[in-house]
Design a protein around this motif. Structure first.
Motif, PDB file in Angstrom:
ATOM      1  N   ILE A 215       0.825  -1.343  -0.395  1.00 21.42           N
ATOM      2  CA  ILE A 215      -0.166   0.293  -0.027  1.00 21.42           C
ATOM      3  C   ILE A 215       0.849   1.100  -0.232  1.00 21.42           C
ATOM      4  O   ILE A 215       1.856   1.065   0.667  1.00 21.42           O
ATOM      5  N   LEU A 216       1.404   2.437  -0.787  1.00 22.43           N
ATOM      6  CA  LEU A 216       1.302   3.681  -0.517  1.00 22.43           C
ATOM      7  C   LEU A 216       0.251   4.582   0.393  1.00 22.43           C
ATOM      8  O   LEU A 216      -1.001   4.684   0.288  1.00 22.43           O
ATOM      9  N   ILE A 217       1.459   5.186   1.116  1.00 24.66           N
ATOM     10  CA  ILE A 217       1.131   6.616   1.823  1.00 24.66           C
ATOM     11  C   ILE A 217       1.576   7.494   1.519  1.00 24.66           C
ATOM     12  O   ILE A 217       2.796   8.182   2.272  1.00 24.66           O
ATOM     13  N   PRO A 218       0.846   8.590   1.126  1.00 27.76           N
ATOM     14  CA  PRO A 218       1.550   9.845   0.571  1.00 27.76           C
ATOM     15  C   PRO A 218       1.476  10.576   2.415  1.00 27.76           C
ATOM     16  O   PRO A 218       0.549  10.528   2.769  1.00 27.76           O
ATOM     17  N   PRO A 219       2.697  11.571   2.165  1.00 34.49           N
ATOM     18  CA  PRO A 219       2.517  12.688   3.081  1.00 34.49           C
ATOM     19  C   PRO A 219       1.747  13.101   2.718  1.00 34.49           C
ATOM     20  O   PRO A 219       1.839  14.812   2.842  1.00 34.49           O
ATOM     21  N   ASN A 220       0.077  13.483   2.829  1.00 40.02           N
ATOM     22  CA  ASN A 220      -0.981  14.237   1.857  1.00 40.02           C
ATOM     23  C   ASN A 220      -2.012  14.083   2.122  1.00 40.02           C
ATOM     24  O   ASN A 220      -2.357  12.356   2.283  1.00 40.02           O
ATOM     25  N   TRP A 221      -2.810  14.117   1.054  1.00 39.90           N
ATOM     26  CA  TRP A 221      -4.329  13.649   1.425  1.00 39.90           C
ATOM     27  C   TRP A 221      -4.078  12.300   0.582  1.00 39.90           C
ATOM     28  O   TRP A 221      -3.292  12.191  -0.431  1.00 39.90           O
ATOM     29  N   PRO A 222      -5.516  12.027   1.149  1.00 37.88           N
ATOM     30  CA  PRO A 222      -5.651  11.235   2.322  1.00 37.88           C
ATOM     31  C   PRO A 222      -5.558  10.697   3.241  1.00 37.88           C
ATOM     32  O   PRO A 222      -6.390  10.617   4.216  1.00 37.88           O
TER      33      PRO A 222
ATOM     34  N   ALA B 293      -0.891   8.108  14.609  1.00 36.98           N
ATOM     35  CA  ALA B 293      -0.084   9.159  14.141  1.00 36.98           C
ATOM     36  C   ALA B 293       1.280   7.634  14.395  1.00 36.98           C
ATOM     37  O   ALA B 293       1.639   7.591  13.544  1.00 36.98           O
ATOM     38  N   GLN B 294       1.781   6.614  15.101  1.00 33.63           N
ATOM     39  CA  GLN B 294       2.788   5.979  15.351  1.00 33.63           C
ATOM     40  C   GLN B 294       2.539   4.845  14.411  1.00 33.63           C
ATOM     41  O   GLN B 294       2.901   4.135  12.964  1.00 33.63           O
ATOM     42  N   PHE B 295       1.109   4.551  14.039  1.00 34.77           N
ATOM     43  CA  PHE B 295       0.665   3.353  13.584  1.00 34.77           C
ATOM     44  C   PHE B 295       0.738   3.730  12.187  1.00 34.77           C
ATOM     45  O   PHE B 295       1.617   2.821  11.203  1.00 34.77           O
ATOM     46  N   VAL B 296       0.585   5.119  11.803  1.00 36.42           N
ATOM     47  CA  VAL B 296       0.239   5.589  10.179  1.00 36.42           C
ATOM     48  C   VAL B 296       1.620   5.697   9.905  1.00 36.42           C
ATOM     49  O   VAL B 296       2.331   5.327   8.506  1.00 36.42           O
ATOM     50  N   GLN B 297       2.500   6.064  10.913  1.00 33.51           N
ATOM     51  CA  GLN B 297       3.846   5.885  10.205  1.00 33.51           C
ATOM     52  C   GLN B 297       4.614   4.741  10.072  1.00 33.51           C
ATOM     53  O   GLN B 297       5.777   5.030   8.738  1.00 33.51           O
ATOM     54  N   SER B 298       4.552   3.591  11.025  1.00 31.94           N
ATOM     55  CA  SER B 298       4.635   2.837  10.747  1.00 31.94           C
ATOM     56  C   SER B 298       5.018   1.743   9.538  1.00 31.94           C
ATOM     57  O   SER B 298       5.213   1.047   9.008  1.00 31.94           O
ATOM     58  N   LEU B 299       3.848   2.267   8.339  1.00 28.21           N
ATOM     59  CA  LEU B 299       3.469   1.519   7.713  1.00 28.21           C
ATOM     60  C   LEU B 299       4.250   2.435   6.519  1.00 28.21           C
ATOM     61  O   LEU B 299       4.744   1.551   6.039  1.00 28.21           O
TER      62      LEU B 299
ATOM     63  N   ARG C 183       8.712   7.548   1.278  1.00 26.82           N
ATOM     64  CA  ARG C 183       8.402   7.640   2.651  1.00 26.82           C
ATOM     65  C   ARG C 183       7.330   8.455   1.331  1.00 26.82           C
ATOM     66  O   ARG C 183       6.972  10.028   2.195  1.00 26.82           O
ATOM     67  N   ASN C 184       7.831   8.819   0.322  1.00 35.53           N
ATOM     68  CA  ASN C 184       7.359  10.345  -0.195  1.00 35.53           C
ATOM     69  C   ASN C 184       6.905  10.642  -1.805  1.00 35.53           C
ATOM     70  O   ASN C 184       7.100  10.567  -2.288  1.00 35.53           O
ATOM     71  N   VAL C 185       5.469  10.233  -1.426  1.00 32.44           N
ATOM     72  CA  VAL C 185       4.972   9.293  -2.115  1.00 32.44           C
ATOM     73  C   VAL C 185       3.991  10.939  -2.887  1.00 32.44           C
ATOM     74  O   VAL C 185       3.114  11.236  -1.630  1.00 32.44           O
ATOM     75  N   GLU C 186       3.614  11.472  -4.233  1.00 30.01           N
ATOM     76  CA  GLU C 186       2.926  12.736  -4.884  1.00 30.01           C
ATOM     77  C   GLU C 186       1.676  12.331  -4.229  1.00 30.01           C
ATOM     78  O   GLU C 186       0.909  10.620  -4.413  1.00 30.01           O
ATOM     79  N   VAL C 187       0.311  13.240  -4.098  1.00 31.31           N
ATOM     80  CA  VAL C 187      -0.715  13.270  -4.022  1.00 31.31           C
ATOM     81  C   VAL C 187      -1.119  12.492  -5.485  1.00 31.31           C
ATOM     82  O   VAL C 187      -0.734  13.043  -6.409  1.00 31.31           O
ATOM     83  N   ASP C 188      -2.703  11.625  -5.338  1.00 30.41           N
ATOM     84  CA  ASP C 188      -3.086  10.848  -6.304  1.00 30.41           C
ATOM     85  C   ASP C 188      -1.897   9.764  -7.130  1.00 30.41           C
ATOM     86  O   ASP C 188      -1.982   8.985  -8.196  1.00 30.41           O
ATOM     87  N   ALA C 189      -0.293   9.869  -6.532  1.00 29.29           N
ATOM     88  CA  ALA C 189       0.322   9.187  -6.835  1.00 29.29           C
ATOM     89  C   ALA C 189       0.742   7.497  -6.619  1.00 29.29           C
ATOM     90  O   ALA C 189      -0.253   6.367  -7.151  1.00 29.29           O
TER      91      ALA C 189
ATOM     92  N   PHE D 118       2.168  15.474   8.308  1.00 29.41           N
ATOM     93  CA  PHE D 118       2.812  14.480   6.846  1.00 29.41           C
ATOM     94  C   PHE D 118       4.483  15.054   6.841  1.00 29.41           C
ATOM     95  O   PHE D 118       5.505  13.883   6.229  1.00 29.41           O
ATOM     96  N   ARG D 119       4.885  16.047   7.975  1.00 26.42           N
ATOM     97  CA  ARG D 119       6.211  16.295   8.005  1.00 26.42           C
ATOM     98  C   ARG D 119       7.084  15.218   8.463  1.00 26.42           C
ATOM     99  O   ARG D 119       8.283  14.915   7.748  1.00 26.42           O
ATOM    100  N   SER D 120       6.773  14.453   8.944  1.00 21.92           N
ATOM    101  CA  SER D 120       7.307  13.485  10.110  1.00 21.92           C
ATOM    102  C   SER D 120       6.891  11.998   8.979  1.00 21.92           C
ATOM    103  O   SER D 120       7.793  10.824   9.352  1.00 21.92           O
ATOM    104  N   LEU D 121       5.946  11.856   8.314  1.00 24.52           N
ATOM    105  CA  LEU D 121       6.039  11.082   7.936  1.00 24.52           C
ATOM    106  C   LEU D 121       7.058  11.198   6.562  1.00 24.52           C
ATOM    107  O   LEU D 121       7.530  10.315   5.698  1.00 24.52           O
ATOM    108  N   ARG D 122       7.227  12.562   6.360  1.00 28.32           N
ATOM    109  CA  ARG D 122       7.598  12.968   5.228  1.00 28.32           C
ATOM    110  C   ARG D 122       9.321  12.273   4.715  1.00 28.32           C
ATOM    111  O   ARG D 122      10.553  11.760   4.353  1.00 28.32           O
TER     112      ARG D 122
END
Lengths: 428, 303
Positions: free
Chosen positions: A198-205, A240-246, A255-261, A399-403
């Motif tokens: 799964i891809l997790i963008p540091p952005n929407w959504p 927040a930790q859970f989302v980052q753990s992905l 770390r750095n998936v664009e919106v819509d990518a 988003f900053r910590s995800l990125r």
């Protein structure tokens, strides 16, 4: 226009009779109105933001309604970008051509209602049976003791999965994950051989995923009196930790998936799962060779299942020419839209009438029909304008910590402080 | 004599009138209306305006206020962009003009080159931004596949700094250096042949000619281009809006975009504070332009 006029002249007498009868009936059900037959055709302006795939469905419904009510009511629809709509509407209501009917999202609808821009519908809905509506979608239309809206649909975050890839990795294509543990173990299985689980963008959504996990952990974003931001509670930090753990340490996503990518990768079979809005469904259905399943976002928290959703709420605007008769005609059209919203599911929304599911009408849209069992998990974060602004701080830090991979705990604690301060400053 | 003078004093104003009319209606009047708005808390919903004096201006200097920090962050982002973009855009414009003006090409070839460099100017910001967004996508963008092809690591053009600034400057340079090119071209064509011939006779070659003749003679045009470019760079909005959405984390949110968001992104538009920010930004820009005019325009007089 000319066709209508021709029709009117041919059947004038009959039409007049019908008109008198209908207006009489309307007046009887909605208190005293003005003298009937004064206006031959009531023109109702209907504003909404259904751009994209929704336009043709709503156009079809409006056309059907206009044909059914020819000579009495004509609905004139304006479709615009949501952002423009919400800025224009308050101004237009003071001007010469105000909208009569609108479809709005929950936070804006409530804000408009609180500022007196919407017409309370209680008198028009006196004999209306609301038990057919799902409670969570119905109850948000109640603002400070008055009813302002009829729900058209809800559109939650959903989990999409690619059935073909599930089969390839030896997973059952018909049993998506239901819990956090199942989700993690399935995503781990799928993250191999160059496949992305799964891809997790540091952005929407991704902030909406975070809201859902906070809710499913039994926590709130703000204190009940709306004075403090609570995103530094242990439950919220866990989300927040859970989302980052992905991203790290699980490594499902870079770390750095664009919106819509993320949705682009899912569509092209480079990612096996996707969390996004249900409104992406028509796009995926139109993608040749994509065999996918869809469920409401699984319970990724530790308590009761909660999932973020938006909802289109249909309203009647308050302006100087909105009298009882016009309001009644407007509500009649809103009921028509609601009664005919099975088709609307094809746009990628969940209709909120129980009878659609019980009667089997929803089987025309099986992907959406299957979501019915989870409708009660759907929740609308009813953030006020100030809270919305304060959440901007928190999601920015997330988003900053995800990125960057920065420690999410300290980032969230710091931003929570800042958000509380912003909340206080926004009020004055 | 007196009658003649009075007639003379009216005539120019009559010629100015059509422009003055529009200037007053669309520049002066909105300016004062803006000032008026910035002194009020204006709720569109309630249709009410409360006079608050210079409160919104005062807040812009109270750094404890989070929204004030947002504003100054965006001013900082704009200044970073101005510093990076102005030299790049001016130099590219100059190089293009030199190329198009190069004696190697015939008239027909020059015309084709001129059209080619000027063509992107005709595209709307939206088209340019969407085009570059596709080109710069990390996973399957053309630029990254090109980089990967020659063995260079892919770059997160749209979601990481400083690459995001590079992406924005790239898109803007592609779309707008045609303007600067045209201005420089006019300047270049105004330099007399005989000066170059004299220099050649004196034995000047290539770069020497450029430094000693071309550049000094372009001084006026250069000053003009610089002023326009700095103002233009201050007004950055569309490209980052569509390319990076102001990200990562507001770092490419220029001040114009911030002011727009302040006014219109919230459910209840914050018109007073955003107009105040607009005025303060206007003053900052004015200071820059005055500084430049001192640097470039006075000097020839002094000399």
């Amino acid at each position: 226009m000319s066709r209508q006029r021709l029709g009117a002249s041919l059947n004038q007498a009959r039409l007049l009779l019908v008109l008198v009868a209908v207006l009489g009936a309307l007046c009887a059900s909605c208190g005293p109105g003005p003298e009937p037959a004064a206006k031959p055709v009531t023109v109702l302006r209907f504003w909404n933001g259904f751009t994209g795939p929704g336009t043709k469905y709503i156009e079809r419904l409006v056309k059907e309604y206009n044909q059914q009510n020819e000579g009495q009511v004509r609905v004139e629809m304006s479709v615009m970008m949501w952002g423009d709509f919400y800025v224009k509407a308050p101004l237009a209501l003071k001007g010469g051509k105000p909208p009569d009917i609108g479809a709005m999202h929950v936070p804006q609808m409530r804000d408009f209602a609180e500022n007196g821009l919407l017409k309370p519908l209680d008198s028009c809905l006196a004999q209306f049976d609301s038990s057919d509506f799902y409670q969570n979608a119905w109850s948000v239309g109640q603002v400070k003791g008055a009813r302002y809206a009829l729900p058209l649909d809800v559109h939650p975050l959903v989990l999409y999965w690619n059935k073909q890839i599930f089969r390839k990795f030896g997973l059952d294509p018909n049993s998506p994950p239901r819990t956090r543990d199942e989700f993690l173990s399935i995503a781990r299985r799928l993250s191999a051989d160059g496949m992305r689980g799964i891809l997790i963008p540091p952005n929407w959504p991704t902030h909406l995923v975070y809201y859902s996990v906070v809710g499913s952990n039994g926590a709130s974003l703000f204190s009940a009196d709306s004075k403090k931001c609570l995103t530094d509670s242990p439950e919220a930090l866990d989300a927040a930790q859970f989302v980052q753990s992905l991203i790290e340490p699980e490594g499902f996503s870079p770390r750095n998936v664009e919106v819509d990518a993320d949705s682009e990768a899912f569509r092209s079979g480079k990612a096996a799962m996707l969390i996004n809005g249900i409104w992406m469904m028509p796009q995926f259905e139109d993608t040749p060779g994509l065999d996918f399943g869809m469920s409401i976002l699984p319970n990724l928290g530790s308590r009761q299942h909660k999932v973020w959703a938006g909802s289109h709420q249909m309203v009647v605007f308050h302006h100087s020419r909105m009298d009882a008769q016009r309001a009644q005609a407007s509500v009649k059209f809103l009921k028509f839209l609601s009664d005919n919203s099975v088709e609307w599911a094809k746009v990628g929304t969940i209709p909120v009438r129980r009878s659609f599911y019980e009667s089997g009408a929803m089987e025309a849209v099986p992907l959406v029909s299957a979501l019915q069992k989870d409708i009660d998990a759907i929740e609308f974060p009813l953030l006020s304008v100030e809270e919305e602004a304060a959440m901007g701080q928190v999601t920015e830090a997330l988003f900053r910590s995800l990125r960057t991979g920065e420690n999410v705990d300290s980032a969230m604690r710091e931003s929570t402080q800042k958000a509380s301060r912003l909340l206080e400053q926004e009020r004055d | 004599m007196a009658a003649a003078r009075s007639r003379r004093s009216w005539t120019p104003y009559l010629f100015l009138a059509p422009h003055a009319l529009f200037f007053f209606a669309f520049v002066i009047a909105p300016l004062f209306l803006g000032l008026f708005i910035s002194l009020h808390r204006w709720s569109l919903f309630k249709g009410r305006m409360d006079f608050v004096g210079f409160e919104y201006y005062r807040r812009l200097f109270d750094l404890q206020i989070v929204r004030t920090q947002y504003y100054w962050d965006s001013v900082k982002a704009t200044l970073i962009y101005v510093v990076i973009s102005v030299p790049v855009l001016v130099v590219i414009g100059l190089l293009l003009a030199l190329m198009v003006n190069c004696a190697v090409f015939g008239e027909g070839q020059k015309r084709v080159l001129r059209s080619m460099t000027l063509l992107p100017v005709a595209l709307s910001v939206t088209v340019v931004a969407v085009l570059w967004r596709w080109l710069l996508f990390y996973e399957n963008g053309f630029v990254n596949s090109l980089l990967a092809g020659v063995g260079i690591q892919k770059v997160y053009w749209l979601t990481e700094q400083p690459a995001a600034w590079a992406a924005i400057v790239l898109a803007v340079a592609w779309a707008s250096s045609g303007w600067n090119m045209i201005l420089f071209l006019v300047g270049l064509q105004g330099i007399g042949r005989e000066i170059y011939e004299a220099a050649t006779v004196d034995g000047a070659r290539g770069w020497q000619t450029f430094w000693a003749i071309t550049l000094p003679n372009l001084k006026g045009v250069l000053a003009f281009v610089l002023v326009l470019q700095i103002v233009g760079s201050f007004n950055l909005f569309g490209i980052p809006q569509l390319l990076t959405s102001g990200g990562p984390e507001r770092s490419t949110t220029p001040v114009m975009m911030h002011i727009y968001n302040e006014a219109f992104s919230s459910i209840n538009p914050r018109l007073g504070s955003s107009t105040a920010q607009g005025f303060l930004t206007g003053l900052i820009m004015l200071a820059f332009v005055l500084l430049q005019l001192r640097m470039f325009v006075r000097r020839p007089e002094d000399a």
